[in-house]
Design an enzyme around this catalytic site. Structure first.
Site, mmCIF file in Angstrom:
data_model
loop_
_atom_site.group_PDB
_atom_site.id
_atom_site.type_symbol
_atom_site.label_atom_id
_atom_site.label_comp_id
_atom_site.label_asym_id
_atom_site.label_seq_id
_atom_site.Cartn_x
_atom_site.Cartn_y
_atom_site.Cartn_z
ATOM 1 N N ASP A 8 0.865 -1.167 0.000
ATOM 2 C CA ASP A 8 0.000 0.000 0.000
ATOM 3 C C ASP A 8 0.910 1.227 0.000
ATOM 4 O OD1 ASP A 8 -2.356 1.632 0.481
ATOM 5 O OD2 ASP A 8 -1.698 1.747 2.561
ATOM 6 N N ASP A 10 -0.176 5.136 1.088
ATOM 7 C CA ASP A 10 -0.417 6.052 2.210
ATOM 8 C C ASP A 10 -0.508 5.287 3.524
ATOM 9 O OD1 ASP A 10 -0.814 8.479 0.590
ATOM 10 O OD2 ASP A 10 -2.585 7.426 -0.138
ATOM 11 N N ASP A 165 -1.495 -0.769 5.976
ATOM 12 C CA ASP A 165 -1.697 -0.235 7.330
ATOM 13 C C ASP A 165 -3.155 -0.225 7.779
ATOM 14 O OD1 ASP A 165 -2.571 3.128 7.285
ATOM 15 O OD2 ASP A 165 -2.255 1.997 5.443
#
Length: 213
Positions: A8, A10, A165
């Site tokens: 991922d 961000d 995250d």
């Protein structure tokens, strides 16, 4: 043995929350709507720009995302590299993984044009593919872009890890039938990652290298 790592963007590779918050707050101010702090934006992000705007808009305007999207894109294009930076230790990790021969890709719900700009600026020539949101594919947690990345890199599911995250990333891995690493330093925290079913969680980028051993 893992040889393919799909990241991922961000909250995982880069801390971009300041620029996302800045851009959205500019949009809110221009529209004379309330603004929000960084902690609130950490809960707003993760499902793409349309959902970010929808969450930020006042209740009576939440169905007007399309009206505000073009202006947000203009603002964010000007600000996407103002404060955005790799998390401490991430540049070193990606450089080491690249030179060790791991196949690296990015799959993010951020618009593709912004994702490519950020990755090419902060991690030049390290990732084989950068997939962001376009009108042609559904967003995560749909697994289509992860599956496409694996196909293009000729990687098997048992060789591939999804690293992110948020619950969106973990759910994407589950939908793609691959294992996952949850990054505790991101926008959502360990509890969400564990509840979502992360295979592993790590507290700093160097832990990923240790886990791969």
């Amino acid at each position: 043995m893992y040889n393919t790592l799909i990241f991922d963007l961000d909250g995982t590779l880069v801390d971009s929350i300041e620029d996302l918050a800045l851009s959205t707050n500019i949009l809110m101010e221009e529209s004379q709507f309330p603004t929000y702090d960084l902690e609130t934006y950490k809960q707003f992000v993760g499902n793409g720009v349309d959902k970010l705007i929808e969450r930020a808009l006042p209740e009576e305007h939440k169905k007007e995302v399309r009206k505000y999207r073009a202006r947000f894109d203009e603002i964010y294009k000007e600000n996407c590299l103002k404060n955005t930076k790799p998390y401490p230790g991430m540049e070193e990790l990606i450089d080491e993984l690249y030179h060790q021969g791991y196949k690296l890709a990015v799959v993010t719900n951020k618009p593709k044009v912004n994702a490519v700009t950020i990755v090419n600026h902060l991690f030049p020539n390290k990732f084989m593919y950068v997939f962001g949101n376009t009108v042609y594919q559904p967003k995560k947690p749909h697994p289509c872009l992860v599956e496409l990345a694996m196909q293009l890199m000729e990687s098997n599911k048992n060789e591939t890890l999804m690293i992110g995250d948020s619950n969106v990333d973990i759910e994407t891995a589950i939908n793609a039938k691959i294992k996952s690493i949850g990054c505790e330093w991101g926008f959502r925290g360990k509890e969400e990652l564990v509840q979502a079913g992360a295979t592993y969680t790590v507290s700093k980028p160097s832990d990923i290298k240790e886990l791969l051993k």
